[in-house]
Design an enzyme around this catalytic site. Structure first.
Site, mmCIF file in Angstrom:
data_model
loop_
_atom_site.group_PDB
_atom_site.id
_atom_site.type_symbol
_atom_site.label_atom_id
_atom_site.label_comp_id
_atom_site.label_asym_id
_atom_site.label_seq_id
_atom_site.Cartn_x
_atom_site.Cartn_y
_atom_site.Cartn_z
ATOM 1 N N CYS A 77 -2.518 2.060 7.784
ATOM 2 C CA CYS A 77 -1.747 0.973 8.370
ATOM 3 C C CYS A 77 -2.097 -0.437 7.912
ATOM 4 O O CYS A 77 -2.469 -1.303 8.694
ATOM 5 C CB CYS A 77 -1.875 1.016 9.889
ATOM 6 N N GLY A 133 6.032 -2.247 6.825
ATOM 7 C CA GLY A 133 7.452 -2.580 6.924
ATOM 8 C C GLY A 133 8.189 -1.746 7.933
ATOM 9 O O GLY A 133 7.731 -0.677 8.337
ATOM 10 N N GLU A 134 9.328 -2.277 8.351
ATOM 11 C CA GLU A 134 10.198 -1.566 9.283
ATOM 12 C C GLU A 134 11.428 -1.121 8.487
ATOM 13 O O GLU A 134 12.275 -1.956 8.137
ATOM 14 C CB GLU A 134 10.567 -2.493 10.460
ATOM 15 N N HIS A 188 4.622 5.245 21.603
ATOM 16 C CA HIS A 188 3.300 4.706 21.961
ATOM 17 C C HIS A 188 3.053 4.390 23.428
ATOM 18 O O HIS A 188 1.950 3.964 23.785
ATOM 19 C CB HIS A 188 2.944 3.466 21.137
ATOM 20 N N GLU A 222 0.824 -1.211 0.000
ATOM 21 C CA GLU A 222 0.000 0.000 0.000
ATOM 22 C C GLU A 222 0.855 1.257 0.000
ATOM 23 O O GLU A 222 1.913 1.288 0.601
ATOM 24 C CB GLU A 222 -0.842 0.044 1.281
ATOM 25 N N SER A 263 10.282 6.466 9.793
ATOM 26 C CA SER A 263 9.626 6.089 11.042
ATOM 27 C C SER A 263 10.046 4.677 11.436
ATOM 28 O O SER A 263 10.020 3.758 10.622
ATOM 29 C CB SER A 263 8.111 6.147 10.835
ATOM 30 N N CYS A 319 3.163 8.374 1.610
ATOM 31 C CA CYS A 319 3.526 7.421 2.649
ATOM 32 C C CYS A 319 3.874 6.118 1.942
ATOM 33 O O CYS A 319 3.000 5.492 1.337
ATOM 34 C CB CYS A 319 2.330 7.255 3.588
ATOM 35 N N ASN A 369 -5.994 3.789 15.106
ATOM 36 C CA ASN A 369 -6.915 3.357 14.080
ATOM 37 C C ASN A 369 -7.343 1.949 14.416
ATOM 38 O O ASN A 369 -6.519 1.053 14.489
ATOM 39 C CB ASN A 369 -6.149 3.348 12.759
#
Ligand code: SAH
Length: 342
Positions: free
Chosen positions: A331, A157-158, A214, A90, A189, A103, A288
């Site tokens: 996400c 993904g990281e 978080h 995405e 990020s 993004c 979300n």
């Protein structure tokens, strides 16, 4: 055969040299590619025999648009892109007054296992190459007719688990022969892979580092993000301070507010104490809701209260504007609903 988007200018210069060509040809070819001339035959300042050599070694590959959704007010586009091996990812384009942001995803899926995130539900399938990440931008620009001026690596993904490809991507995007987007317009990020944050700091780039924090304490963070078992908040903040010291850049902390989990007044006070004196900014995000996670969004009232406490304590904080929730823009939800169907 190589996708030319996987080559940096340096790579192409080396290739030119190895193939008996002048090194300035690399810049010329790069210039064509990033002005979106995806056909070697149209590169009219390149000699015919060089074009033949290029055609024998390189191809162009952009992802295919499987789906494009547009939010009602037309400020958000969401793409489901497919690569040659049929993997889908995405990408989201957001239109703001100050320019358009994209993004991008850096991996197919993700292995980090954050409990609130849909991208990680099926694990990681593979890393994306630098050219595949770039392809998301080029295809989104081509399809929407919009020029992208800001990039955030906040898709699936990281990015720090795909370090070399992500770094190459940043260099090509930033290069004046590439997309010519300033480093300050690029945000990476991460869920907080401490040793890689230190490596990134040592690159001395001017990109913005966003940390998915978080939670104000390790106990709460462990309930949300498995990575918290590996690196505690103290180590993470130490790495962030090193990043600031090396780059002089303000760090963004992302904080998704989950009702009853991390959104109380005490949590806000605890977070303020941890971040006190740091060159940083807290981005509060109403979580979300992903149906598999069971995490519920904080109320607007709680979010406001949380934000006010941070501000009262001298911590810069803003609440992220929600965009595109009518098109499942957040996400990994779109890929998940798609791959679940096939
Ligand atoms: N792996 C990287 C980048 C991708 S996730 C990272 O962890 O930062 C991008 C951001 O979206 C992260 O801050 C992540 O925690 C957040 N995110 C993921 N799922 C979310 C959800 N359901 N609600 C709100 N934010 C979410």
């Amino acid at each position: 055969m190589i996708n030319i988007l996987d080559f940096s200018l340096e790579d192409l210069k080396i290739w030119m040299k190895e193939n008996g060509e002048k090194d300035f040809r690399a810049k010329q070819v790069f210039d064509w590619v990033y002005k979106k001339t995806f056909d070697f035959d149209n590169m009219n300042n390149i000699p015919k025999d060089t074009i033949t050599k290029l055609k024998n070694n390189f191809y162009f590959s952009l992802p295919k648009v499987v789906k494009m959704l547009k939010s009602k007010n037309e400020d958000t586009y969401k793409f489901l892109f497919e690569y040659a091996d049929n993997n889908v990812i995405e990408t989201v384009v957001m239109k703001y007054n100050h320019g358009n942001s994209i993004c991008v995803s850096t991996q197919v899926g993700c292995k980090m296992g954050c409990k609130f995130c849909a991208s990680t539900l099926g694990g990681v399938i593979r890393d994306l190459t630098s050219g595949e990440i770039l392809g998301q931008i080029l295809k989104a620009e081509e399809t929407t007719g919009e020029r992208i001026s800001n990039i955030v690596m906040m898709g699936s993904g990281e990015p720090l688990e795909n370090y070399d490809n992500v770094l190459k991507f940043i260099h090509i995007v930033n290069s004046s022969y590439g997309l010519n987007i300033g480093q300050r317009h690029i945000t990476l990020s991460t869920c907080g892979i401490v040793p890689k944050i230190i490596d990134l700091a040592n690159e001395e780039l001017q990109i913005t580092l966003a940390i998915s924090l978080h939670a104000p304490s390790d106990d709460i963070r462990k309930n949300m993000m498995p990575v918290a078992y590996k690196y505690n908040i103290e180590e993470l903040l130490k790495a962030c301070k090193y990043y600031i010291q090396k780059t002089n850049r303000r760090i963004t902390f992302e904080y998704a507010l989950v009702s009853g989990v991390n959104d109380s007044d005490n949590h806000a006070e605890e977070l303020s104490r941890k971040l006190k004196g740091m060159l940083c900014h807290v981005n509060l995000i109403p979580v979300n809701e992903v149906k598999e996670s069971g995490f519920e969004r904080s109320t607007n009232e709680n979010i406001k209260r949380f934000s006010n406490i941070l501000i009262k304590n001298g911590i810069e904080a803003t609440v992220r504007r929600e965009m595109g929730s009518d098109i499942n823009a957040a996400c990994g939800q779109l890929r998940r609903s798609y791959t679940n169907k096939i």
